[in-house]
Design a protein around this motif. Structure first.
Motif, PDB file in Angstrom:
ATOM      1  N   THR A   1       0.801  -1.250   0.003  1.00  0.00           N
ATOM      2  CA  THR A   1      -0.116   0.064  -0.072  1.00  0.00           C
ATOM      3  C   THR A   1       0.913   1.217   0.091  1.00  0.00           C
ATOM      4  N   THR A   2       0.994   1.989  -0.923  1.00  0.00           N
ATOM      5  CA  THR A   2       1.860   3.072  -1.426  1.00  0.00           C
ATOM      6  C   THR A   2       1.359   3.989  -2.560  1.00  0.00           C
TER       7      THR A   2
ATOM      8  N   GLU B   1     -14.073  -4.500  -3.687  1.00  0.00           N
ATOM      9  CA  GLU B   1     -13.328  -3.917  -2.134  1.00  0.00           C
ATOM     10  C   GLU B   1     -12.533  -2.643  -2.080  1.00  0.00           C
ATOM     11  N   PHE B   2     -12.149  -2.229  -3.150  1.00  0.00           N
ATOM     12  CA  PHE B   2     -11.347  -1.078  -3.399  1.00  0.00           C
ATOM     13  C   PHE B   2     -11.839   0.287  -2.514  1.00  0.00           C
ATOM     14  N   ALA B   3     -12.965   0.692  -2.880  1.00  0.00           N
ATOM     15  CA  ALA B   3     -13.674   1.731  -2.251  1.00  0.00           C
ATOM     16  C   ALA B   3     -13.683   1.865  -0.763  1.00  0.00           C
ATOM     17  N   GLY B   4     -14.003   0.441  -0.041  1.00  0.00           N
ATOM     18  CA  GLY B   4     -13.949   0.295   1.217  1.00  0.00           C
ATOM     19  C   GLY B   4     -12.368   0.410   1.858  1.00  0.00           C
TER      20      GLY B   4
ATOM     21  N   LEU C   1     -11.595   3.951   2.137  1.00  0.00           N
ATOM     22  CA  LEU C   1     -12.493   4.774   3.062  1.00  0.00           C
ATOM     23  C   LEU C   1     -11.989   4.491   4.383  1.00  0.00           C
ATOM     24  N   SER C   2     -11.190   3.083   4.662  1.00  0.00           N
ATOM     25  CA  SER C   2     -11.041   2.832   5.903  1.00  0.00           C
ATOM     26  C   SER C   2      -9.776   3.592   6.484  1.00  0.00           C
ATOM     27  N   ARG C   3      -9.026   4.046   5.463  1.00  0.00           N
ATOM     28  CA  ARG C   3      -7.881   4.557   5.576  1.00  0.00           C
ATOM     29  C   ARG C   3      -7.936   6.270   5.923  1.00  0.00           C
TER      30      ARG C   3
ATOM     31  N   GLY D   1     -12.735  11.178   9.782  1.00  0.00           N
ATOM     32  CA  GLY D   1     -13.445  12.401   9.767  1.00  0.00           C
ATOM     33  C   GLY D   1     -14.749  12.425   8.762  1.00  0.00           C
ATOM     34  N   PRO D   2     -15.583  13.345   8.999  1.00  0.00           N
ATOM     35  CA  PRO D   2     -16.714  13.415   8.171  1.00  0.00           C
ATOM     36  C   PRO D   2     -16.769  13.442   6.913  1.00  0.00           C
ATOM     37  N   VAL D   3     -15.663  13.888   6.148  1.00  0.00           N
ATOM     38  CA  VAL D   3     -15.517  13.913   4.673  1.00  0.00           C
ATOM     39  C   VAL D   3     -14.340  12.909   4.384  1.00  0.00           C
ATOM     40  N   ALA D   4     -14.766  12.406   3.027  1.00  0.00           N
ATOM     41  CA  ALA D   4     -13.729  11.417   2.511  1.00  0.00           C
ATOM     42  C   ALA D   4     -13.461  11.809   1.023  1.00  0.00           C
ATOM     43  N   VAL D   5     -12.302  12.135   0.770  1.00  0.00           N
ATOM     44  CA  VAL D   5     -11.724  12.708  -0.550  1.00  0.00           C
ATOM     45  C   VAL D   5     -10.959  11.687  -1.465  1.00  0.00           C
TER      46      VAL D   5
END
Length: 250
Positions: free
Chosen positions: A61-62, A134-137, A140-142, A145-149
């Protein structure tokens, strides 16, 4: 057949292990937890003895091109060296559809992996697949806060389960250099699937899709990662996957 799966405890690896066992094959998992290290080579040759094929689904993961290249080149060369000593006749490497023009960031490592496989002495097949459901999750898990960019990404996601099954079918065949690409049944936008996942999980969180700069950002937004018209298509849509047992709520 005796099939070794490098990265056999990961997102795709566990499905490849399951599919291989269901098909009646003897399976060896190559992972640190099983005493095999793809970077140092420790334990690899011993666990590969008698293997007919090795499926490589190891990952890192990089977003650093240098780190990605170093990982995939090291892991690939270490695996191939061990396979040569063990007499393995087929190396199957998982890669990503549409990355030829995106030699940057994480994808630089995957292209380096493909080159290392092709330059090795073990007969091989490179099997490219689309981004996983599974990619979106994972993204999101990384984030907190209330906003995911999330990056603007046009994709054709496919279930990791179907990728694992595909890799086993490839391993059962003769080395082919390149297998047919595998993509999902529908075109999607990353931010859209992330919003649907959060909604079904009951999580109130805003998702923003932004165009990343440079060659990497252009590649993500270009649509090339959707694969070509001749790609094999998986059966499971993202929304079906969301309602299935493979989806773990956020």
């Amino acid at each position: 057949m005796r099939i070794a799966v490098a990265g056999g405890t990961g997102v795709v690896g566990r499905h490849a292990v399951e599919a291989a066992r269901a098909a009646g094959h003897e399976v060896v998992v190559l992972s640190r937890s099983s005493g095999a290290d793809v970077l140092t080579g420790a334990g690899l040759a011993e666990r590969m003895q008698g293997a007919d094929a090795v499926i490589d689904v190891t990952n890192t993961t990089t977003l650093s091109a240098a780190k990605s290249v170093k990982f995939f080149e090291t892991a690939t060369r270490t695996l191939l060296a061990a396979e040569s000593r063990a007499g393995v006749a087929h190396h199957v490497a998982l890669s990503i559809v549409g990355i030829d023009g995106i030699d940057a960031s994480y994808y630089a490592g995957k292209l380096a992996q493909e080159r290392a496989v092709a330059a090795g002495s073990v007969p091989f097949t490179i099997a490219r697949a689309g981004q996983f459901h599974e990619f979106a999750g994972q993204l999101l898990s990384r984030m907190s806060g209330p906003v995911a960019v999330l990056p603007k990404l046009l994709m054709r996601p496919v279930a990791a389960r179907e990728v694992g099954e595909h890799l086993v079918r490839v391993a059962e065949g003769a080395p082919a250099g390149r297998a047919s690409d595998l993509v999902g049944p529908r075109n999607e936008v990353l931010a859209d699937v992330a919003r649907r996942q959060l909604a079904i999980d009951g999580v109130r969180r805003r998702v923003l899709g932004v165009r990343l700069p440079g060659a990497y950002g252009r590649g993500l937004a270009s649509g090339s990662l959707r694969g070509g018209a001749d790609a094999l298509q998986g059966r499971i849509t993202f929304d079906e996957w969301l309602r299935g047992d493979d989806h773990l709520p956020s």
